[in-house]
Design a protein around this motif. Structure first.
Motif, PDB file in Angstrom:
ATOM      1  N   CYS A 204      38.288  47.125  41.737  1.00  0.00           N
ATOM      2  CA  CYS A 204      39.580  47.811  41.685  1.00  0.00           C
ATOM      3  C   CYS A 204      39.425  49.186  42.312  1.00  0.00           C
TER       4      CYS A 204
ATOM      5  N   GLN B  48      44.041  50.030  40.321  1.00  0.00           N
ATOM      6  CA  GLN B  48      44.525  48.735  39.867  1.00  0.00           C
ATOM      7  C   GLN B  48      43.644  47.619  40.420  1.00  0.00           C
TER       8      GLN B  48
ATOM      9  N   PRO C  87      43.552  42.214  44.659  1.00  0.00           N
ATOM     10  CA  PRO C  87      44.223  40.920  44.797  1.00  0.00           C
ATOM     11  C   PRO C  87      43.236  39.783  44.507  1.00  0.00           C
TER      12      PRO C  87
ATOM     13  N   ASN D 168      46.150  38.902  38.895  1.00  0.00           N
ATOM     14  CA  ASN D 168      46.646  39.347  40.197  1.00  0.00           C
ATOM     15  C   ASN D 168      46.505  38.228  41.232  1.00  0.00           C
TER      16      ASN D 168
ATOM     17  N   ILE E  77      45.392  41.127  32.960  1.00  0.00           N
ATOM     18  CA  ILE E  77      46.047  41.199  34.272  1.00  0.00           C
ATOM     19  C   ILE E  77      45.646  39.976  35.075  1.00  0.00           C
TER      20      ILE E  77
ATOM     21  N   CYS F 105      44.430  44.962  50.361  1.00  0.00           N
ATOM     22  CA  CYS F 105      44.949  46.054  49.536  1.00  0.00           C
ATOM     23  C   CYS F 105      45.334  47.263  50.379  1.00  0.00           C
TER      24      CYS F 105
END
Length: 559
Positions: A343, A369, A372, A11, A9, A222
């Motif tokens: 996360c 998740q 950022p 981000n 991932i 977030c």
């Protein structure tokens, strides 16, 4: 962006890392934010009598102290010994403004661990109060010990008033210049947090200004902790969760925080939530479990959100919390080395125009998740070869909140980095939607007969078959000891009597393989725990070794 072939991932890490704000100084950032809302009540301290402090007064007192401490305290690093409360806020802020490095010391640690921490950090000065010192007579206090209350009196009311006027009337940049607060910090050392020593001697985790500013900005972006809410602050600041989330984040975001000295004082905290209308609570599941028995839904009715971290949430606990108290329960993940949050599951949200359905923001059983500005990948623990989605492997991270290394220990630092990827030590998987699922720490697995056996899974099964899920404190712990035949053997520490044959029968009935059934059972008065709410893995292992030469459980059915 999610790589659909490998479990990777990204981000927006590269773009986030280029932000000018990450080159800033944490003290300057706090000064600027506090000066922008001088009348806003930021901290409510419930240590004894209720006391509150607005942003302007907090900043003024800290600026006055910072000028004094810049000259009077030798060296860069300074020990701080306070529970959650005004003393911790004022001291840490003043040291940051003075361009010192606050080192919040774990006053619940043993003397040997504390002496090692002081020695490693080269700390000659500690700031506390006489009342705190009296509570910890065995603490290895340095000869240069400053009492915060005496220091505050020494700077005088006129100095504090002068800085209060400056904070209210002058641009923040000019106030900073007058006080000598640097604007740039970046990769410079901002604090040192010593690991709890759960699996060895304390390690000094060096966190930079970039790390801490980055993590606070990630929390803001977030949307997890809305600054308009009121947060409970009871976590110790020697723990990264408490230092970043309940101390730094309020000063940077303006989020009101109500402090209670101990996370274990369930009754007092429940009353504080009711009286102060606290809406957000953060902590470890171990600290949250007692509320199910000791608090009423009415006392916790103001809570909207509970964010759990520091340890894995037991299966079913989040649902039980929501059914009991009505507040949303979210789980996150992080380490001291990640400043700490990496996360988290997020509150559900509606689209701005209310016409679209947004994707789910949380998934029960996951840790949410990725934040950022971070990248994550799952790899084979040995080779480093990438694993695919939904395959379990080592979780590795990159991002602005990832530390650069351990204090004066380049060898240990090298062992936790693979290139520029931080090796978390946790086995995890990433699902197709990008949710991260933590399967357990590598150190909490035993290799038995060539098979990796997870201690946490065995503990969960024992808790289930003996109906221990509602226990306020852990009643069992599983660890491994060296075994000449199978490499390792499982040892079960338990606070109550367990019949080996009954244990075996129940665990097999629950579907556990023979290899996963503990071979030795050892009775203990209590399960060793740390102040952070985690198992004290080091003491658990040392206790289990005492049983290594004892007889194994009979009739375990092993070949």
């Amino acid at each position: 962006m999610i790589n659909q072939r490998d479990a990777i991932i990204d981000n927006g890490e590269a773009a986030f890392m280029q932000r000018a704000s990450l080159r800033g100084h944490l003290g300057y950032r706090c000064l600027r934010e506090l000066a922008s809302r001088p009348s806003h009540v930021l901290v409510v301290d419930l240590t004894k009598d209720r006391r509150d402090l607005n942003c302007g007064k907090l900043l003024a007192v800290a600026l006055a102290l910072s000028r004094r401490w810049r000259k009077s305290i030798p060296g860069k690093r300074v020990g701080v010994v306070f529970p959650a409360g005004l003393g911790s806020f004022v001291t840490n802020l003043a040291l940051l403004l003075a361009d010192k490095v606050p080192v919040n010391l774990n006053f619940t640690s043993g003397r040997a661990a504390l002496e090692a921490s002081l020695r490693k950090a080269g700390i000659s000065t500690i700031i506390s109060t006489a009342a705190v010192k009296e509570k910890f007579p065995d603490f290895p206090w340095t000869t240069h010990l400053l009492d915060l209350l005496t220091e505050r009196e020494s700077v005088g009311k006129a100095s504090i008033l002068g800085w209060l006027m400056a904070a209210r009337m002058l641009p923040a940049s000019l106030t900073a210049r007058l006080a000598g607060v640097p604007k740039l910090g970046g990769e410079q050392e901002a604090t040192i947090l010593f690991s709890s020593g759960s699996s060895g001697d304390p390690k000094g985790v060096v966190l930079s200004h970039r790390n801490l500013i980055g993590n606070c900005e990630q929390i803001i972006e977030c949307g997890l902790l809305n600054p308009s809410e009121t947060m409970l602050g009871c976590l110790p600041t020697f723990h990264s969760f408490g230092f970043t989330v309940t101390l730094l984040y309020p000063m940077i975001s303006g989020m009101r925080v109500v402090t209670v000295p101990s996370p274990l004082d369930t009754k007092r905290i429940a009353q504080a939530i009711q009286d102060e209308k606290i809406t957000v609570m953060v902590g470890a599941p171990t600290f949250l479990r007692p509320y199910l028995k000791r608090a009423t839904p009415e006392q916790l009715s103001s809570l909207k959100l509970v964010v759990a971290g520091a340890e894995k949430t037991p299966a079913g606990f989040g649902d039980l919390w929501e059914q009991t108290f009505g507040s949303t329960y979210l789980e996150g993940y992080g380490l001291t080395e990640t400043s700490p949050v990496a996360c988290v599951n997020l509150p559900e949200r509606a689209s701005p125009d209310r016409t679209r359905t947004l994707p789910p923001a949380s998934l029960r059983g996951s840790v949410g998740q990725l934040f950022p500005g971070m990248s994550a990948r799952i790899v084979d623990p040995g080779s480093g070869k990438g694993r695919k989605h939904n395959e379990v492997g080592m979780l590795e991270l990159r991002g602005p909140n990832i530390f650069r290394g351990y204090l004066d220990d380049p060898h240990l630092t090298d062992t936790v980095f693979r290139g520029n990827w931080f090796i978390t030590g946790d086995l995890a998987r990433i699902d197709d939607a990008g949710y991260i699922h933590i399967e357990g720490r590598v150190s909490r697995f035993s290799k038995i007969g060539g098979e990796m056996v997870p201690h946490g899974t065995v503990e969960s099964a024992i808790n289930s078959v003996y109906a221990l899920e509602d226990s306020e404190q852990p009643q069992v712990a599983v660890t491994g000891v060296t075994d000449p035949q199978k490499g390792e053997a499982l040892v079960l520490l338990t606070t109550f009597d367990i019949d080996p044959q009954q244990l075996r029968s129940r665990l097999i009935g629950a579907g556990l393989p023979n290899l996963w059934i503990p071979r030795r059972i050892q009775h203990v008065d209590h399960i060793p725990m740390l102040a952070s709410g985690k198992l004290d893995l080091r003491t658990v292992a040392e206790t289990a070794k005492e049983s290594a030469n004892g007889p194994e459980n009979e009739g375990d059915g092993r070949e």
